[in-house]
Design an enzyme around this catalytic site. Structure first.
Site, short mmCIF file in Angstrom:
data_model
loop_
_atom_site.label_atom_id
_atom_site.label_comp_id
_atom_site.label_asym_id
_atom_site.label_seq_id
_atom_site.Cartn_x
_atom_site.Cartn_y
_atom_site.Cartn_z
N HIS A 46 0.87 -1.19 0.00
CA HIS A 46 0.00 0.00 0.00
C HIS A 46 0.90 1.23 0.00
O HIS A 46 1.29 1.73 1.04
CB HIS A 46 -0.91 -0.02 1.24
CG HIS A 46 -1.93 1.08 1.28
ND1 HIS A 46 -3.14 0.93 1.91
CD2 HIS A 46 -1.93 2.34 0.78
CE1 HIS A 46 -3.83 2.05 1.82
NE2 HIS A 46 -3.11 2.92 1.13
N HIS A 66 1.23 4.82 -2.49
CA HIS A 66 0.86 5.64 -3.64
C HIS A 66 2.13 6.30 -4.18
O HIS A 66 2.77 7.08 -3.48
CB HIS A 66 -0.14 6.71 -3.23
CG HIS A 66 -1.41 6.15 -2.67
ND1 HIS A 66 -2.54 5.93 -3.43
CD2 HIS A 66 -1.72 5.74 -1.41
CE1 HIS A 66 -3.49 5.41 -2.67
NE2 HIS A 66 -3.03 5.30 -1.43
N HIS A 82 -9.73 1.16 -1.08
CA HIS A 82 -9.61 1.82 0.22
C HIS A 82 -10.99 1.79 0.87
O HIS A 82 -11.98 2.21 0.26
CB HIS A 82 -9.18 3.28 0.04
CG HIS A 82 -7.74 3.45 -0.32
ND1 HIS A 82 -7.14 2.76 -1.34
CD2 HIS A 82 -6.77 4.25 0.23
CE1 HIS A 82 -5.86 3.13 -1.42
NE2 HIS A 82 -5.62 4.03 -0.48
N GLU A 93 -11.12 3.69 6.26
CA GLU A 93 -10.09 4.60 6.77
C GLU A 93 -10.82 5.72 7.52
O GLU A 93 -10.77 5.80 8.75
CB GLU A 93 -9.25 5.16 5.63
CG GLU A 93 -8.17 6.14 6.09
CD GLU A 93 -7.45 6.81 4.93
OE1 GLU A 93 -6.39 7.40 5.19
OE2 GLU A 93 -7.93 6.76 3.78
N ASP A 122 1.86 4.07 2.72
CA ASP A 122 0.80 4.90 2.16
C ASP A 122 1.36 6.05 1.31
O ASP A 122 1.57 5.89 0.11
CB ASP A 122 -0.10 5.41 3.27
CG ASP A 122 -1.49 5.83 2.78
OD1 ASP A 122 -1.76 5.67 1.58
OD2 ASP A 122 -2.30 6.30 3.60
N ASP A 123 1.56 7.21 1.90
CA ASP A 123 2.11 8.39 1.21
C ASP A 123 3.30 8.89 2.04
O ASP A 123 3.19 9.90 2.75
CB ASP A 123 1.04 9.48 1.08
CG ASP A 123 -0.15 9.01 0.27
OD1 ASP A 123 -0.08 9.10 -0.97
OD2 ASP A 123 -1.14 8.56 0.86
#
Length: 331
Positions: free
Chosen positions: A14, A16, A194, A197, A275-276
């Site tokens: 996961h 991005h 997703h 969340e 994630d980011d």
């Protein structure tokens, strides 16, 4: 334990790729492409990384996307992530990209996928990191926009293993994207979404029952529904959990309150991911290390989380077995 965590071979499921755009590279690409950013310096930009919710993050995330214009830009973005992944002993990665964030700006789909794919192929041959690429639809846009884009994804199915669903979750339930996900499943793509969340447990249920996802991205809120949690455990559906993202976006108030132990105790196939990372304060090893300190993860729990990353990957079973044997030999 910190060094042991660092050295463990692991998979990341996961992440991005646009969310790995470090401020320094953002400024470099802006200068290269003649783009004037609304911030005078890297320090000023970073000062705006104190997010109160998902939408505040997305506003800056999309600003960063705008500096990505050429195939070389997308190559450089992916290559920078791969360098970080190698440092963290990631041996397999399954990354997301948001084609609509680029095609809606007039960037050709081929420009995006070719730059990313070329970098990941180089990472495979030069760094020993295998990969899969997942194209995500922006859920705040109409489903028709995804259906219109889908033929481009299908055209590059040799480079793209699956489709996903990301962006603003609240008010955009998975059922909104039923038709395009049904088509993707029919065409043999892996599908992920997703869910849970910021959205409720019901969104997780819809992702499973309606979209027939192969994996759940985030999934924290499934714990609000005991029956749903048991169902996910029984199905062996993985959760791609992102601790520092959860903290940064106020999904949890304190990392010490993160539900990762509860997930493991309830038999969920939980994994740890970044994630980011450029926006949320750390790559995969940072997530492992800070979470381990905050909630007191044991070595066995950390090992299980790393083991889960290979089990939950979309690698063929024979390749999974090779990675699991290497992990067990290391552990």
């Amino acid at each position: 334990m910190q060094e042991w965590i660092h050295m463990l071979p692991k998979a990341e499921l996961h992440m991005h790729i646009e969310g790995s755009l470090e401020p320094e590279l953002m400024f470099q690409l802006a200068e290269r492409n003649g783009i004037e950013l609304p911030y005078a310096s890297v320090a000023e930009l970073k000062a705006h990384y104190d997010f109160n919710n998902l939408q505040e993050f997305l506003d800056i995330y999309y600003l960063g996307c705008d500096v990505l214009r050429t195939e070389a830009d997308f190559y450089d973005l992916a290559w920078a992530y791969l360098q970080r992944a190698r440092e963290d002993h990631v041996v397999h990665t399954e990354i997301f990209f948001d084609p609509q964030s680029h095609t809606d700006r007039g960037i050709a789909f081929e420009t995006v996928i070719n730059g990313l794919y070329r970098a990941f192929k180089d990472g495979e041959s030069q760094l020993g990191i295998s990969f899969h690429i997942i194209a995500c639809f922006l859920r705040h846009l109409p489903e028709q926009a995804a259906l219109d884009l889908y033929p481009e994804i299908l055209k590059h199915r040799d480079k793209i293993i699956g489709i996903g669903l990301d962006s603003s979750e609240l008010g955009h339930p998975p059922e909104k994207y039923l038709r395009v996900f049904q088509q993707a499943k029919q065409d043999g793509f892996k599908v992920v979404a997703h869910a849970g969340e910021e959205g409720p447990a019901e969104y997780v249920r819809q992702a499973i029952d309606l979209l027939a996802v192969d994996r759940i991205d985030h999934g924290n809120r499934c714990l609000d529904d005991e029956f749903l949690t048991a169902q996910i455990a029984q199905k062996g559906l993985a959760l791609t959990v992102c601790p520092l993202s959860n903290l940064k976006l106020k999904v949890v108030k304190d990392l010490a309150l993160h539900p990762i132990k509860t997930m493991l105790h309830k038999g969920l196939l939980a994994t740890i991911n970044s994630d980011d990372p450029a926006y949320f304060g750390g790559y995969i090893n940072d997530n492992f290390k800070q979470l381990a300190d905050a909630v007191g993860l044991s070595e066995d729990e950390i090992f299980t989380l790393v083991e889960n990353s290979f089990k939950a990957s979309f690698l063929p079973d024979d390749i999974k077995s090779i990675h699991l044997k290497a992990l067990n030999a290391f552990g």
